[in-house]
Scaffold this motif. Structure first.
Motif, PDB file in Angstrom:
ATOM      1  N   ILE A 227       0.858  -1.180   0.000  1.00 58.73           N
ATOM      2  CA  ILE A 227       0.000   0.000   0.000  1.00 58.73           C
ATOM      3  C   ILE A 227       0.897   1.233   0.000  1.00 58.73           C
ATOM      4  N   ASP A 228       0.672   2.102  -0.930  1.00 59.81           N
ATOM      5  CA  ASP A 228       1.409   3.363  -1.001  1.00 59.81           C
ATOM      6  C   ASP A 228       0.620   4.430  -0.244  1.00 59.81           C
ATOM      7  N   ALA A 229       1.033   4.685   1.008  1.00 60.10           N
ATOM      8  CA  ALA A 229       0.383   5.706   1.833  1.00 60.10           C
ATOM      9  C   ALA A 229       1.284   6.915   2.000  1.00 60.10           C
ATOM     10  N   THR A 230       2.182   7.119   1.032  1.00 62.54           N
ATOM     11  CA  THR A 230       3.051   8.296   1.061  1.00 62.54           C
ATOM     12  C   THR A 230       2.337   9.487   0.441  1.00 62.54           C
ATOM     13  N   THR A 231       2.867  10.664   0.708  1.00 70.10           N
ATOM     14  CA  THR A 231       2.313  11.890   0.139  1.00 70.10           C
ATOM     15  C   THR A 231       3.231  12.386  -0.969  1.00 70.10           C
ATOM     16  N   ASP A 232       2.805  13.451  -1.602  1.00 66.02           N
ATOM     17  CA  ASP A 232       3.640  14.091  -2.616  1.00 66.02           C
ATOM     18  C   ASP A 232       4.303  15.340  -2.054  1.00 66.02           C
ATOM     19  N   GLY A 233       4.439  15.384  -0.697  1.00 69.60           N
ATOM     20  CA  GLY A 233       5.017  16.558  -0.065  1.00 69.60           C
ATOM     21  C   GLY A 233       6.501  16.703  -0.322  1.00 69.60           C
ATOM     22  N   ASP A 234       7.053  17.818   0.085  1.00 69.57           N
ATOM     23  CA  ASP A 234       8.469  18.105  -0.111  1.00 69.57           C
ATOM     24  C   ASP A 234       9.301  17.241   0.828  1.00 69.57           C
ATOM     25  N   ALA A 235      10.145  16.381   0.277  1.00 72.65           N
ATOM     26  CA  ALA A 235      10.920  15.439   1.078  1.00 72.65           C
ATOM     27  C   ALA A 235      11.877  16.146   2.015  1.00 72.65           C
ATOM     28  N   ALA A 236      12.516  17.226   1.541  1.00 67.65           N
ATOM     29  CA  ALA A 236      13.473  17.944   2.380  1.00 67.65           C
ATOM     30  C   ALA A 236      12.786  18.569   3.590  1.00 67.65           C
ATOM     31  N   GLU A 237      11.599  19.124   3.357  1.00 65.65           N
ATOM     32  CA  GLU A 237      10.856  19.742   4.454  1.00 65.65           C
ATOM     33  C   GLU A 237      10.448  18.711   5.494  1.00 65.65           C
ATOM     34  N   MET A 238       9.979  17.536   5.026  1.00 65.73           N
ATOM     35  CA  MET A 238       9.569  16.485   5.960  1.00 65.73           C
ATOM     36  C   MET A 238      10.770  15.951   6.731  1.00 65.73           C
ATOM     37  N   ALA A 239      11.913  15.815   6.070  1.00 68.23           N
ATOM     38  CA  ALA A 239      13.114  15.329   6.737  1.00 68.23           C
ATOM     39  C   ALA A 239      13.565  16.300   7.822  1.00 68.23           C
ATOM     40  N   ALA A 240      13.465  17.595   7.519  1.00 64.76           N
ATOM     41  CA  ALA A 240      13.839  18.610   8.512  1.00 64.76           C
ATOM     42  C   ALA A 240      12.929  18.538   9.730  1.00 64.76           C
ATOM     43  N   THR A 241      11.629  18.301   9.506  1.00 62.14           N
ATOM     44  CA  THR A 241      10.684  18.166  10.615  1.00 62.14           C
ATOM     45  C   THR A 241      11.037  16.964  11.485  1.00 62.14           C
ATOM     46  N   THR A 242      11.369  15.851  10.834  1.00 61.11           N
ATOM     47  CA  THR A 242      11.748  14.647  11.564  1.00 61.11           C
ATOM     48  C   THR A 242      12.996  14.891  12.390  1.00 61.11           C
ATOM     49  N   GLU A 243      13.998  15.539  11.823  1.00 64.49           N
ATOM     50  CA  GLU A 243      15.244  15.796  12.526  1.00 64.49           C
ATOM     51  C   GLU A 243      15.023  16.738  13.708  1.00 64.49           C
ATOM     52  N   THR A 244      14.179  17.736  13.546  1.00 61.11           N
ATOM     53  CA  THR A 244      13.882  18.660  14.642  1.00 61.11           C
ATOM     54  C   THR A 244      13.227  17.926  15.805  1.00 61.11           C
ATOM     55  N   ARG A 245      12.262  17.082  15.495  1.00 60.11           N
ATOM     56  CA  ARG A 245      11.587  16.323  16.552  1.00 60.11           C
ATOM     57  C   ARG A 245      12.562  15.386  17.258  1.00 60.11           C
ATOM     58  N   LYS A 246      13.444  14.759  16.487  1.00 59.93           N
ATOM     59  CA  LYS A 246      14.429  13.854  17.080  1.00 59.93           C
ATOM     60  C   LYS A 246      15.342  14.600  18.038  1.00 59.93           C
ATOM     61  N   ARG A 247      15.822  15.775  17.650  1.00 60.30           N
ATOM     62  CA  ARG A 247      16.692  16.551  18.535  1.00 60.30           C
ATOM     63  C   ARG A 247      15.950  16.973  19.798  1.00 60.30           C
ATOM     64  N   ALA A 248      14.672  17.331  19.668  1.00 58.06           N
ATOM     65  CA  ALA A 248      13.889  17.716  20.836  1.00 58.06           C
ATOM     66  C   ALA A 248      13.755  16.565  21.809  1.00 58.06           C
ATOM     67  N   GLN A 249      13.523  15.368  21.291  1.00 60.15           N
ATOM     68  CA  GLN A 249      13.396  14.193  22.151  1.00 60.15           C
ATOM     69  C   GLN A 249      14.710  13.915  22.878  1.00 60.15           C
ATOM     70  N   GLU A 250      15.822  14.045  22.175  1.00 63.56           N
ATOM     71  CA  GLU A 250      17.121  13.806  22.798  1.00 63.56           C
ATOM     72  C   GLU A 250      17.399  14.825  23.905  1.00 63.56           C
ATOM     73  N   ARG A 251      17.025  16.081  23.676  1.00 62.26           N
ATOM     74  CA  ARG A 251      17.225  17.103  24.711  1.00 62.26           C
ATOM     75  C   ARG A 251      16.398  16.776  25.962  1.00 62.26           C
ATOM     76  N   LEU A 252      15.183  16.270  25.769  1.00 64.53           N
ATOM     77  CA  LEU A 252      14.341  15.914  26.910  1.00 64.53           C
ATOM     78  C   LEU A 252      14.964  14.787  27.719  1.00 64.53           C
ATOM     79  N   VAL A 253      15.530  13.788  27.033  1.00 67.39           N
ATOM     80  CA  VAL A 253      16.187  12.676  27.732  1.00 67.39           C
ATOM     81  C   VAL A 253      17.389  13.179  28.505  1.00 67.39           C
ATOM     82  N   GLU A 254      18.176  14.053  27.878  1.00 69.92           N
ATOM     83  CA  GLU A 254      19.350  14.608  28.561  1.00 69.92           C
ATOM     84  C   GLU A 254      18.948  15.409  29.795  1.00 69.92           C
ATOM     85  N   ALA A 255      17.751  15.989  29.768  1.00 72.93           N
ATOM     86  CA  ALA A 255      17.265  16.765  30.905  1.00 72.93           C
ATOM     87  C   ALA A 255      16.644  15.900  31.986  1.00 72.93           C
ATOM     88  N   GLY A 256      16.659  14.572  31.777  1.00 72.62           N
ATOM     89  CA  GLY A 256      16.116  13.657  32.773  1.00 72.62           C
ATOM     90  C   GLY A 256      14.638  13.382  32.622  1.00 72.62           C
TER      91      GLY A 256
END
Length: 501
Positions: free
Chosen positions: A455-484
């Protein structure tokens, strides 16, 4: 630091409140599996049955030791690898992938330094029935060991090959192994040893350390050593020791090792069995005979077992968890190595062997078809029926996010794709196969073939923009873990985590 034995892992669970010992006698006949099934469904502690009713034995049964919490299946295994608690699923995958990319060769040890050699039984001392093998489901063909690592010869590696095939106990020295043609170890037996009339040496390792247990369930490329990848997961070598009666090497900290051989041109009944699809799988068929030549074990061995089938609707037992926490990262590594830009490959937790979700960008038309075809003709050939492809920014560990992507992005007319009728091979375990299609007892595989789909449930959105969103969320999660803080509490998937801790 990673744990190096099943016992260390159980101690770790105990310190976190996820282990429960039962001192009163419990029967191996359905009772231990019933208690385990309820623990699985209710997301309770892992049960250890200290006393087995009606059997004088020092052995203990452990029900589904690798089943993770329902909202965070990777949690226990992350702790076993020495990773910090509270990692998001995506960060956990990243850490495991880093380790899989750095395998470490195993370390041979002498017999006197191997805990699995504390007791050695050979000859007339071999007695399989002295151990409390569980009768797991009402209707099973017999008592089973179904949570172990099989070690078999491999001419391309120094340390042999590891895999997992269930074993039905027949008497004090014989068992039947579910060897389905198309998989590496069964192929070795059916197309190499048996045509020459030679017995194939085999060791069944029960209660191995966590990284061994999960590596046996990965799709390690032919010619590569599972032992080295287990060492990579640990970030240190796995200790191996040579068997007493053959040249195979087995994990030294295992609870119990059955040494023996698979006899050529000899069969015993196997099944039916309540399998991972959630129903009683049959018919009863003939499977190769495993003759036990020696038994070595630790004092008071812990014998783990998995209640297959209880995970349907919950998706939580040892099998489904190990596929999610180990086979998923392994598949992600393999697909990247093959040149596909895959963010995560994740088994659907409710049907972990038949449906997978793959988060990936779609760089050009036809890319998803190429990716699906590659998997269906390599490691996903026998077990996986279909894939759901979602954008790289979508969390494939989040069932809600995946279903949302299917509902909003997948056009039933244009985005549901089938690879033709009866093109692909399939293991004879699916409920939709007729008894005739499950046939061919000679090599234990389907006579008929099946369709595969995606099943192709992908979008036709901008790949670079989506990748940047994913990376931002990942960094936020890591900062939360570092903060305990537990970053996963901020994921939709884990909103209910506090209820199970």
């Amino acid at each position: 630091m990673s744990v190096s034995s099943l016992r260390e892992y159980l101690d770790l669970l105990d310190t976190t409140g996820w282990l429960r010992s039962f001192d009163q006698p419990v029967s191996w006949d359905l009772e231990a599996s019933a208690a385990t099934m309820l623990a699985n469904i209710r997301d309770g502690p892992i049960p250890v049955f200290e006393s087995i009713a009606g059997l004088e034995t020092e052995s203990k049964l452990v029900g589904d030791p690798y089943r993770g919490p329902q909202t965070r299946p990777w949690d226990h295994f992350a702790r076993a690898l020495g990773l910090p608690s509270g990692l998001s699923g995506r960060t956990y995958y990243d850490r495991v992938i880093d380790r899989l990319n750095a395998p470490q060769a195993p370390r041979p040890v002498a017999s006197q330094d191997a805990p699995c050699k504390e007791t050695v039984r050979t000859g007339n001392e071999v007695d399989l029935l002295s151990f409390p093998w569980p009768y797991i489901h009402e209707g099973d063909g017999g008592r089973y060991s179904n949570h172990h690592t099989i070690v078999a010869p491999d001419p391309d590696t120094e340390w042999g090959t590891w895999s997992s095939h269930r074993m039905m106990i027949h008497d004090d020295s014989q068992a039947s192994l579910l060897l389905l043609a198309g998989e590496q170890v069964p192929n070795r037996y059916y197309y190499d040893y048996e045509p020459r009339g030679e017995p194939m040496p085999v060791a069944v390792v029960i209660g191995a350390e966590p990284t061994v247990e999960c590596t046996a369930d990965m799709w390690i490329p032919t010619g590569r050593s599972e032992a080295a990848f287990a060492g990579g997961l640990k970030s240190e070598p796995v200790d191996l020791v040579q068997c007493e009666t053959n040249d195979l090497y087995v994990p030294a900290t295992a609870e119990l090792v059955l040494e023996g051989h698979v006899r050529p041109d000899d069969r015993l009944d196997e099944g039916p069995f309540g399998d991972y699809f959630g129903y009683m799988n049959g018919p009863r068929r003939s499977m190769p005979v495993f003759e036990v030549d020696a038994i070595t074990h630790r004092h008071e061995p812990r014998i783990p077992f998995c209640v297959e089938g209880s995970g349907v609707g919950y998706g939580q037992n040892s099998t489904s968890t190990l596929r999610l926490v180990a086979a998923g990262p392994d598949a992600t590594v393999g697909l990247r190595a093959a040149g596909f830009d895959v963010a995560m490959a994740v088994p659907w937790r409710f049907t972990s062997r038949t449906v997978w979700v793959i988060a990936t960008d779609r760089p050009y038309p036809g890319y998803l078809h190429e990716l699906a075809n590659f998997i269906f003709t390599t490691w996903g050939m026998l077990h996986i029926d279909f894939f759901v492809f979602v954008d790289a920014a979508v969390d494939p560990l989040d069932p809600r996010a995946v279903l949302t992507a299917i509902a909003l992005e997948a056009d039933p007319d244009a985005d549901f794709h089938q690879f033709g009728v009866e093109r692909m091979p399939k293991v004879p375990l699916n409920i939709y196969q007729t008894p005739d299609e499950k046939g061919n007892a000679d090599v234990g595989t389907s006579k008929a073939k099946t369709a595969k789909a995606y099943i192709d449930a992908t979008t036709d959105g901008d790949a670079a923009e989506m990748a940047a969103t994913t990376e931002t969320r990942k960094r936020a999660q890591e900062r939360l873990v570092e903060a305990g803080l537990n970053a996963a509490r901020f994921d939709r998937l884990d909103e209910r985590e506090g209820q199970s801790q």
